[in-house]
Design a protein around this motif. Structure first.
Motif, short mmCIF file in Angstrom:
data_model
loop_
_atom_site.label_atom_id
_atom_site.label_comp_id
_atom_site.label_asym_id
_atom_site.label_seq_id
_atom_site.Cartn_x
_atom_site.Cartn_y
_atom_site.Cartn_z
N PRO A 1 -53.40 -45.74 11.20
CA PRO A 1 -53.21 -46.98 10.44
C PRO A 1 -54.44 -47.41 9.64
O PRO A 1 -54.32 -47.94 8.54
N VAL A 2 -55.64 -47.19 10.20
CA VAL A 2 -56.86 -47.59 9.50
C VAL A 2 -57.04 -46.78 8.22
O VAL A 2 -57.35 -47.32 7.14
N GLY A 3 -56.84 -45.47 8.31
CA GLY A 3 -56.95 -44.64 7.11
C GLY A 3 -55.89 -44.97 6.08
O GLY A 3 -56.15 -44.98 4.88
N ALA A 4 -54.66 -45.24 6.55
CA ALA A 4 -53.59 -45.59 5.62
C ALA A 4 -53.90 -46.90 4.91
O ALA A 4 -53.67 -47.03 3.69
N MET A 5 -54.46 -47.88 5.64
CA MET A 5 -54.83 -49.15 5.02
C MET A 5 -55.97 -48.96 4.03
O MET A 5 -55.99 -49.59 2.97
N ALA A 6 -56.91 -48.09 4.35
CA ALA A 6 -58.03 -47.82 3.44
C ALA A 6 -57.54 -47.21 2.13
O ALA A 6 -58.04 -47.56 1.05
N LEU A 7 -56.56 -46.32 2.21
CA LEU A 7 -56.00 -45.72 0.98
C LEU A 7 -55.26 -46.75 0.16
O LEU A 7 -55.30 -46.73 -1.08
N LEU A 8 -54.57 -47.69 0.82
CA LEU A 8 -53.89 -48.76 0.09
C LEU A 8 -54.91 -49.64 -0.64
O LEU A 8 -54.69 -50.02 -1.79
N LEU A 9 -56.01 -49.95 0.02
CA LEU A 9 -57.06 -50.75 -0.62
C LEU A 9 -57.72 -49.98 -1.77
O LEU A 9 -58.09 -50.57 -2.79
N LEU A 10 -57.87 -48.66 -1.62
CA LEU A 10 -58.44 -47.86 -2.70
C LEU A 10 -57.51 -47.84 -3.91
O LEU A 10 -57.97 -47.91 -5.06
N TRP B 1 -57.36 -34.07 -3.14
CA TRP B 1 -58.68 -34.36 -2.58
C TRP B 1 -58.87 -35.87 -2.51
O TRP B 1 -58.49 -36.62 -3.41
N LEU B 2 -59.50 -36.30 -1.44
CA LEU B 2 -59.70 -37.73 -1.22
C LEU B 2 -60.78 -38.29 -2.12
O LEU B 2 -60.72 -39.44 -2.55
N LEU B 3 -61.81 -37.49 -2.43
CA LEU B 3 -62.93 -37.97 -3.24
C LEU B 3 -62.59 -38.06 -4.73
O LEU B 3 -63.25 -38.82 -5.45
N ILE C 1 -51.38 -40.94 -3.19
CA ILE C 1 -50.10 -40.92 -2.48
C ILE C 1 -50.05 -39.75 -1.51
O ILE C 1 -49.60 -39.90 -0.36
N ASP C 2 -50.52 -38.59 -1.94
CA ASP C 2 -50.48 -37.43 -1.06
C ASP C 2 -51.42 -37.60 0.13
O ASP C 2 -51.07 -37.26 1.27
N GLN C 3 -52.61 -38.11 -0.11
CA GLN C 3 -53.55 -38.35 0.99
C GLN C 3 -53.04 -39.45 1.92
O GLN C 3 -53.27 -39.40 3.13
N GLU C 4 -52.35 -40.44 1.38
CA GLU C 4 -51.76 -41.49 2.21
C GLU C 4 -50.76 -40.90 3.21
O GLU C 4 -50.73 -41.31 4.38
#
Length: 273
Positions: free
Chosen positions: A149-158, A239-241, A222-225
């Motif tokens: 959940p923390v990583g998913a929320m971080a991607l939403l904020l990004l 890639w995330l970066l 979207i794919d990283q999420e």
């Protein structure tokens, strides 16, 4: 009442700025609808309609199971939430204000406060929409489990922050050519309906199709999420970066455009628009 208040230190200045952003955010939330509750319901219904349309499209095609081993509806919602957050934030920031408008001339209000207010209001709406839709699906239909959940929320904020930077680019172009700014914003929104890849899984795309999507930071987001949502999915072709560096580059370009515009813009520009 005629004495202008002065901040004596950085703490008071930060407090004043945060208070202005808060009040501007509340104003933006109440501006679209007289009732804040009905305004939130409109945003929730908009996301729900996107989900229903995509689900109906998959049903017509004959795809009823998730390409990822996991919940099919969560797979659909992952793309919709990231897309809606990014695109609607960009649209809100692009239309947050005009540098020639009279309200910007009144201190301590400034362009940064108006941009932050528009962005925070959209983040609030999208977070409420995500939580309500996920809660209804979890309680009424089928329990869901989010792997990280923390990583998913971080991607939403990004995705939200990247929408801010793109919107700031359109906002900087707006005083020079309002029609071009509106056209580019609409074109960007329409292109991302398909190029965001919310209907596909990057790992299953053939290599000859991948260049049509790999340029888009939203495709990577979207794919990283989905990699954070599903324990059985590991992104191999995104890639995330990449979206992070593109977001920072857009932020620098947006600052250059807006600072240049503020330096040369005249109030008379708005007279012929």
């Amino acid at each position: 009442m005629f004495t202008q208040r002065r901040n004596s230190n950085m703490v008071q200045a930060a407090g004043t700025t945060l208070a202005l952003i808060y009040h501007q955010t509340v104003y933006n939330l109440r501006f679209s609808h007289r009732s804040a509750l009905f305004g939130l319901l409109a945003i929730i219904l908009q996301s729900a309609v996107f989900i229903i349309i995509l689900l109906a499209l998959y049903t017509l095609i004959g795809i009823r199971n998730s390409p990822i081993r996991g919940d099919f509806m969560l797979y659909i919602m992952s793309g919709i939430f990231i897309y809606m957050t990014h695109v609607q934030t960009a649209t809100a920031v692009a239309g947050s204000h005009s540098l020639a408008s009279g309200v910007v001339k009144h201190e301590p209000l400034n362009a940064a406060v108006l941009i932050a207010g528009a962005a925070c209001a959209m983040l609030y709406r999208q977070l409420i929409s995500c939580l309500v839709i996920l809660s209804i699906y979890h309680l009424a239909f089928q329990p869901i489990t989010i792997y990280d959940p923390v990583g998913a929320m971080a991607l939403l904020l990004l995705s939200w922050f990247s929408g801010i930077t793109v919107g700031m680019v359109f906002l900087g172009i707006k005083p020079w050519s309002p029609a071009a700014s509106r056209g580019l914003a609409t074109f960007y929104q329409r292109v991302n309906m398909f190029a965001s890849g919310k209907m596909f899984v990057a790992n299953t795309l053939p290599n000859f199709i991948l260049p049509w999507f790999i340029w888009n930071p939203l495709f990577h987001l979207i794919d990283q999420e989905r990699g954070f949502l599903f324990i059985n999915y590991s992104p191999h072709k995104t890639w995330l970066l990449y979206p992070l560096w593109v977001t920072l580059a857009c932020f620098m370009v947006a600052l250059l455009i807006n600072f240049t515009t503020r330096k040369y813009e005249s109030v008379s520009w708005s007279a012929v628009q």
